[in-house]
Scaffold this motif. Structure first.
Motif, PDB file in Angstrom:
ATOM      1  N   ASP A  94       0.830  -1.200   0.000  1.00  0.00           N
ATOM      2  CA  ASP A  94       0.000   0.000   0.000  1.00  0.00           C
ATOM      3  C   ASP A  94       0.865   1.250   0.000  1.00  0.00           C
ATOM      4  N   LYS A  95       1.863   1.257  -0.835  1.00  0.00           N
ATOM      5  CA  LYS A  95       2.653   2.482  -0.928  1.00  0.00           C
ATOM      6  C   LYS A  95       1.932   3.488  -1.828  1.00  0.00           C
ATOM      7  N   GLU A  96       2.439   4.690  -1.769  1.00  0.00           N
ATOM      8  CA  GLU A  96       1.765   5.756  -2.492  1.00  0.00           C
ATOM      9  C   GLU A  96       1.839   5.541  -4.004  1.00  0.00           C
ATOM     10  N   ILE A  97       0.743   5.831  -4.661  1.00  0.00           N
ATOM     11  CA  ILE A  97       0.702   5.596  -6.101  1.00  0.00           C
ATOM     12  C   ILE A  97       1.102   6.858  -6.851  1.00  0.00           C
ATOM     13  N   GLN A  98       2.114   6.707  -7.691  1.00  0.00           N
ATOM     14  CA  GLN A  98       2.596   7.855  -8.463  1.00  0.00           C
ATOM     15  C   GLN A  98       2.148   7.761  -9.914  1.00  0.00           C
ATOM     16  N   ASN A  99       2.562   6.665 -10.549  1.00  0.00           N
ATOM     17  CA  ASN A  99       2.222   6.498 -11.960  1.00  0.00           C
ATOM     18  C   ASN A  99       1.195   5.390 -12.103  1.00  0.00           C
ATOM     19  N   THR A 100       0.170   5.677 -12.853  1.00  0.00           N
ATOM     20  CA  THR A 100      -0.864   4.675 -13.033  1.00  0.00           C
ATOM     21  C   THR A 100      -0.951   4.278 -14.500  1.00  0.00           C
ATOM     22  N   ILE A 140      -7.778  10.533 -13.609  1.00  0.00           N
ATOM     23  CA  ILE A 140      -6.367  10.915 -13.655  1.00  0.00           C
ATOM     24  C   ILE A 140      -6.139  12.260 -12.998  1.00  0.00           C
ATOM     25  N   ALA A 141      -5.157  12.278 -12.081  1.00  0.00           N
ATOM     26  CA  ALA A 141      -4.838  13.533 -11.433  1.00  0.00           C
ATOM     27  C   ALA A 141      -3.859  14.326 -12.307  1.00  0.00           C
ATOM     28  N   ASP A 142      -2.805  13.650 -12.735  1.00  0.00           N
ATOM     29  CA  ASP A 142      -1.798  14.311 -13.556  1.00  0.00           C
ATOM     30  C   ASP A 142      -1.632  13.551 -14.873  1.00  0.00           C
ATOM     31  N   PRO A 143      -2.153  14.099 -15.964  1.00  0.00           N
ATOM     32  CA  PRO A 143      -2.125  13.373 -17.240  1.00  0.00           C
ATOM     33  C   PRO A 143      -0.715  13.011 -17.705  1.00  0.00           C
ATOM     34  N   LYS A 144       0.280  13.755 -17.224  1.00  0.00           N
ATOM     35  CA  LYS A 144       1.637  13.483 -17.689  1.00  0.00           C
ATOM     36  C   LYS A 144       2.186  12.185 -17.108  1.00  0.00           C
ATOM     37  N   LYS A 145       1.642  11.806 -15.955  1.00  0.00           N
ATOM     38  CA  LYS A 145       2.163  10.612 -15.300  1.00  0.00           C
ATOM     39  C   LYS A 145       1.377   9.357 -15.651  1.00  0.00           C
ATOM     40  N   ALA A 146       0.299   9.537 -16.355  1.00  0.00           N
ATOM     41  CA  ALA A 146      -0.538   8.376 -16.676  1.00  0.00           C
ATOM     42  C   ALA A 146      -0.062   7.703 -17.952  1.00  0.00           C
ATOM     43  N   LYS A 147      -0.124   6.373 -17.955  1.00  0.00           N
ATOM     44  CA  LYS A 147       0.196   5.616 -19.144  1.00  0.00           C
ATOM     45  C   LYS A 147      -1.043   4.834 -19.548  1.00  0.00           C
ATOM     46  N   PHE A 148      -1.115   4.516 -20.838  1.00  0.00           N
ATOM     47  CA  PHE A 148      -2.325   3.852 -21.306  1.00  0.00           C
ATOM     48  C   PHE A 148      -2.027   2.612 -22.134  1.00  0.00           C
ATOM     49  N   ILE A 149      -2.846   1.601 -21.923  1.00  0.00           N
ATOM     50  CA  ILE A 149      -2.917   0.501 -22.879  1.00  0.00           C
ATOM     51  C   ILE A 149      -4.342   0.581 -23.407  1.00  0.00           C
ATOM     52  N   THR A 150      -4.463   0.788 -24.701  1.00  0.00           N
ATOM     53  CA  THR A 150      -5.813   0.965 -25.221  1.00  0.00           C
ATOM     54  C   THR A 150      -6.240  -0.246 -26.018  1.00  0.00           C
ATOM     55  N   ILE A 151      -7.499  -0.556 -25.889  1.00  0.00           N
ATOM     56  CA  ILE A 151      -8.088  -1.637 -26.651  1.00  0.00           C
ATOM     57  C   ILE A 151      -9.184  -1.010 -27.491  1.00  0.00           C
ATOM     58  N   TYR A 185      -6.779   9.196 -27.308  1.00  0.00           N
ATOM     59  CA  TYR A 185      -5.660   9.525 -26.424  1.00  0.00           C
ATOM     60  C   TYR A 185      -4.448  10.008 -27.204  1.00  0.00           C
ATOM     61  N   ASN A 186      -4.279   9.474 -28.402  1.00  0.00           N
ATOM     62  CA  ASN A 186      -3.174   9.963 -29.218  1.00  0.00           C
ATOM     63  C   ASN A 186      -3.380  11.432 -29.580  1.00  0.00           C
ATOM     64  N   ARG A 187      -4.625  11.765 -29.871  1.00  0.00           N
ATOM     65  CA  ARG A 187      -4.934  13.151 -30.207  1.00  0.00           C
ATOM     66  C   ARG A 187      -4.643  14.073 -29.030  1.00  0.00           C
ATOM     67  N   MET A 188      -4.832  13.561 -27.813  1.00  0.00           N
ATOM     68  CA  MET A 188      -4.577  14.378 -26.629  1.00  0.00           C
ATOM     69  C   MET A 188      -3.113  14.343 -26.220  1.00  0.00           C
ATOM     70  N   ASN A 189      -2.272  13.674 -27.024  1.00  0.00           N
ATOM     71  CA  ASN A 189      -0.844  13.545 -26.732  1.00  0.00           C
ATOM     72  C   ASN A 189      -0.576  12.866 -25.397  1.00  0.00           C
ATOM     73  N   LEU A 190      -1.369  11.868 -25.076  1.00  0.00           N
ATOM     74  CA  LEU A 190      -1.123  11.128 -23.849  1.00  0.00           C
ATOM     75  C   LEU A 190      -0.214   9.947 -24.165  1.00  0.00           C
ATOM     76  N   ASP A 191       0.331   9.369 -23.116  1.00  0.00           N
ATOM     77  CA  ASP A 191       1.329   8.321 -23.306  1.00  0.00           C
ATOM     78  C   ASP A 191       0.652   6.954 -23.487  1.00  0.00           C
ATOM     79  N   VAL A 192       0.443   6.598 -24.752  1.00  0.00           N
ATOM     80  CA  VAL A 192      -0.152   5.294 -25.043  1.00  0.00           C
ATOM     81  C   VAL A 192       0.986   4.305 -25.284  1.00  0.00           C
ATOM     82  N   VAL A 193       1.181   3.376 -24.362  1.00  0.00           N
ATOM     83  CA  VAL A 193       2.327   2.473 -24.476  1.00  0.00           C
ATOM     84  C   VAL A 193       2.044   1.287 -25.373  1.00  0.00           C
ATOM     85  N   ASP A 194       0.804   0.869 -25.433  1.00  0.00           N
ATOM     86  CA  ASP A 194       0.490  -0.276 -26.284  1.00  0.00           C
ATOM     87  C   ASP A 194      -0.980  -0.231 -26.671  1.00  0.00           C
ATOM     88  N   THR A 195      -1.267  -0.767 -27.839  1.00  0.00           N
ATOM     89  CA  THR A 195      -2.664  -0.798 -28.268  1.00  0.00           C
ATOM     90  C   THR A 195      -3.008  -2.165 -28.819  1.00  0.00           C
TER      91      THR A 195
END
Lengths: 286, 136
Positions: A72-78, A105-116, A124-134
């Motif tokens: 239960d440590k603090e969550i930074q990146n989700t 999402i609190a901070d969009p810069k720290k969020a990563k995405f796997i999109t289906i 999310y690509n249009r919003m320039n978010l970090d999509v790691v895999d699709t």
């Protein structure tokens, strides 16, 4: 209505009519697909529920378990796993899921995405978010292997410490007319209410050890939850599309009715005018 | 004939088995275990292997079992696995083909970017099927 020319109105009726035929056909198609998706959901639900129950039981029964999956440590990146469809024309289904994830999402810069599904990927690509895999073209008929791939990727990122929480966003199939997007935390697993229960829980034997068992069970849990989410989202997608197409067809019918009325009025007016002209002409000849 | 207990085998695609039995033998990562009525509560991971279920007086019914896990509680025994198949329903050709494919993958593994672990698991599943089929 601005169009008064009978020919224009007729053309408009024809165009609305052909659109209606399409929406009606799509409605029928999604009705059939919805039935299949619901059957599938009924078949897979026991598996999904049993795994979830087993994991909850183990975590609830044994409080001494120390594992990074339950830390239960603090969550930074989700890492968000967002399930949408590849195709549109299904009302608010996609946009609701996409928005649901963003809300969390609190901070969009720290969020990563796997999109289906294409919809979430594009959004999310249009919003320039970090999509790691699709993962594309699986949302309509998800298989268990797809869930395994997605889970593997997510677990690898979690293990490597790139993210310290994994959340799943899928659409819960409440009923054929109501689908609600849901955010579910996959990792770390919340210990749940079971902890509050009194100590009298049965002594359970773990072979070889609780930690070993959990190391094995948790990836399973992640897989099966993702799979359950995929299946449920697939059913929701069809249900949403059916409702959207049904209201589109209804709407088209209404427009056609209105246009037919206007058309008949215009036609009647033209005839009346012609008669008046003839009568007028005959009168003048007398 | 011992007393009976409830056994449930679930896979993602179906409820493979649900019913009463007086004995089941499963392969866990620690080795084969037999479960009789009133077994102590237990949770254990399963290896790729077999499930043997005894119903009535007759002999065991064999089924293949992919990895998964087993939970024994007071009420029932639940087996959760990726895939299960009765031995008499095994498609031998398909298993042979899968075996060849996996072997090829493993051979080429080093230079091409293949998932050797996955190929190994798939080879194990295929050999398991073939082995159980030939025992039938």
């Amino acid at each position: 209505m601005a169009v008064s020319n009978t020919r224009d109105i007729k053309r408009k009726i024809r165009s609305v009519n052909s659109t209606m035929q399409i929406t009606k056909a799509m409605e029928l198609v999604s009705t059939a697909k919805l039935k299949r998706a619901r059957n599938r959901m009924d078949i897979t639900k026991p598996y999904f529920e049993t795994v979830t129950e087993a994991v909850k039981d183990i975590l609830g029964a044994d409080k001494s378990i120390k594992l990074k999956y339950v830390a239960d440590k603090e969550i930074q990146n989700t890492l968000y796993i967002v399930i949408t469809s590849d195709r549109g024309l299904c009302g608010g289904y996609n946009i609701n899921a996409i928005k649901k994830a963003l809300e969390d999402i609190a901070d969009p810069k720290k969020a990563k995405f796997i999109t289906i599904g294409k919809r979430a990927t594009d959004a999310y690509n249009r919003m320039n978010l970090d999509v790691v895999d699709t993962f594309l073209y699986i949302s309509e008929q998800p298989e268990y292997v797809h869930a395994v791939h997605i889970a593997k990727k997510a677990l690898a990122m979690f293990d490597a410490g790139e993210v310290d929480a994994v959340k799943l966003v899928y659409t819960n199939f409440a009923s054929t007319i109501s689908q609600v997007p849901v955010t579910l935390q996959l990792l770390p697993i919340e210990k749940g209410e079971q902890v509050a229960k009194d100590e009298a829980t049965d002594f359970v034997n773990y072979e070889p050890s609780p930690e070993e068992v959990l190391k094995f069970v948790i990836p399973k849990y992640v897989e099966s939850t993702i799979f359950g989410g995929l299946i449920e989202s697939a059913a929701s997608e069809q249900a949403a599309r059916r409702v959207a197409m049904e209201s589109a067809s209804d709407n088209a019918e209404e427009i056609i009715e209105e246009l037919t009325l206007t058309y008949n009025q215009a036609r009647q007016a033209a005839i009346t005018q012609e008669i008046t002209e003839i009568v007028g002409g005959a009168e003048a000849l007398k | 004939m011992g007393r009976k207990f409830n056994l449930e085998v679930v896979t993602p695609d179906e409820k493979f088995f649900e019913g009463e039995t007086d004995m089941a033998i499963l392969r866990t990562t620690e080795g084969d275990i037999g479960i009789l009525f009133d077994h102590e509560p237990l949770v254990a991971p399963l290896k790729i292997g077999s499930i043997r279920i005894r119903q009535d007086e007759s002999a065991f019914r064999w089924a293949t079992c992919s990895s998964g896990f087993l939970t024994v509680s007071d009420e029932k025994v639940t087996v959760i696995t990726d895939a299960a198949e009765w031995v008499d329903e095994i498609d031998l050709d398909r298993a042979e083909r899968a075996k060849e494919r996996a072997e090829k993958r493993i051979r080429e593994g080093a230079n091409k970017e293949v998932d050797v672990l996955r190929a190994k698991a798939s080879l194990e599943r295929a050999t398991n099927r073939i082995r159980l089929y030939s025992q039938k």
